[in-house]
Enzyme design. Sequence first.
Site, PDB file in Angstrom:
ATOM      1  N   ASP A  65       0.822  -1.213   0.000  1.00 50.93           N
ATOM      2  CA  ASP A  65       0.000   0.000   0.000  1.00 50.93           C
ATOM      3  C   ASP A  65       0.856   1.263   0.000  1.00 50.93           C
ATOM      4  OD1 ASP A  65      -2.230  -1.570  -0.023  1.00 50.93           O
ATOM      5  OD2 ASP A  65      -2.814  -1.187   2.047  1.00 50.93           O
ATOM      6  N   GLY A  66       1.967   1.235   0.732  1.00 51.97           N
ATOM      7  CA  GLY A  66       2.847   2.402   0.775  1.00 51.97           C
ATOM      8  C   GLY A  66       3.417   2.742  -0.588  1.00 51.97           C
ATOM      9  N   ARG A  70       2.758   6.180  -2.645  1.00 52.69           N
ATOM     10  CA  ARG A  70       3.893   6.963  -3.168  1.00 52.69           C
ATOM     11  C   ARG A  70       3.711   7.227  -4.667  1.00 52.69           C
ATOM     12  NH1 ARG A  70       8.827   5.230  -5.242  1.00 52.69           N
ATOM     13  NH2 ARG A  70       8.535   3.097  -4.498  1.00 52.69           N
ATOM     14  N   ARG A 151       1.545  19.894  24.606  1.00 53.67           N
ATOM     15  CA  ARG A 151       0.372  20.730  24.852  1.00 53.67           C
ATOM     16  C   ARG A 151      -0.762  20.274  23.947  1.00 53.67           C
ATOM     17  NH1 ARG A 151       0.150  25.165  20.963  1.00 53.67           N
ATOM     18  NH2 ARG A 151       1.984  25.103  19.620  1.00 53.67           N
ATOM     19  N   ASP A 170      -4.554  16.430  20.566  1.00 52.12           N
ATOM     20  CA  ASP A 170      -3.157  16.514  20.139  1.00 52.12           C
ATOM     21  C   ASP A 170      -3.048  16.567  18.620  1.00 52.12           C
ATOM     22  OD1 ASP A 170      -3.793  13.914  19.519  1.00 52.12           O
ATOM     23  OD2 ASP A 170      -2.080  13.011  20.520  1.00 52.12           O
ATOM     24  N   SER A 184      -6.651   6.599  10.372  1.00 53.54           N
ATOM     25  CA  SER A 184      -8.001   6.891  10.854  1.00 53.54           C
ATOM     26  C   SER A 184      -8.591   5.707  11.615  1.00 53.54           C
ATOM     27  CB  SER A 184      -8.900   7.267   9.671  1.00 53.54           C
ATOM     28  OG  SER A 184     -10.240   7.406  10.085  1.00 53.54           O
TER      29      SER A 184
END
Length: 201
Positions: A65-66, A70, A151, A170, A184
């Site tokens: 998949d990568g 790409r 933070r 975050d 996701s």
Amino acid sequence: MTRLGIVGHQGYEGLEDILQFLEREARGMGYSLAYEAELSALAPPDAKRLWHPSQIDALITLGGDGTLIRAARFLGGADVPILGVNLGKLGFLTTCQAEEFPETFGRFARGEHRVQARMALEARTWTPNGELGIQVRALNDVVVHKGGYARVLRMRLAAGDEPIARLAADGVVVATPTGSTAYSLSAGGPVVVPTLDSLIV
């Protein structure tokens, strides 16, 4: 003559076998092949190099998949179909497994295939003085994250001019249906049918 681009990941077994098959069978059918620079060591010495989407009519990805993502980034929105061959384990986005490729390529060569359109994202950032910062395209997802800062980010989410939510987190993941099974999903998002016209936040 159909011009095929070849993009691959050298970390997978079976890559050289498929490249040899393409050199033998695809060239024998009258296809022109262009290889990305990363495959230059495995391509024939006289092979064309793939530099721009305008060189090709279709793209074959050899990896996982990568590798397909790409390749989609390389196309930059050009109307070029991708035939993804999975040389790894999962390969959720790819068309076929390595052992199925000769049969799949035969069907492709005979025109017995269907192109499935996929949504893409375009993300931009602006500096505090209004100048355009980062601009990226993505087939799967875009993530806004606090980086190394300890933070919480406070964000406003809107669709067009319509406010949807205020968030304290975050970061936020915006995914296409194609990307619904990636970051996701690990953040608790739903799996969405790839052809659905929607975004996941």
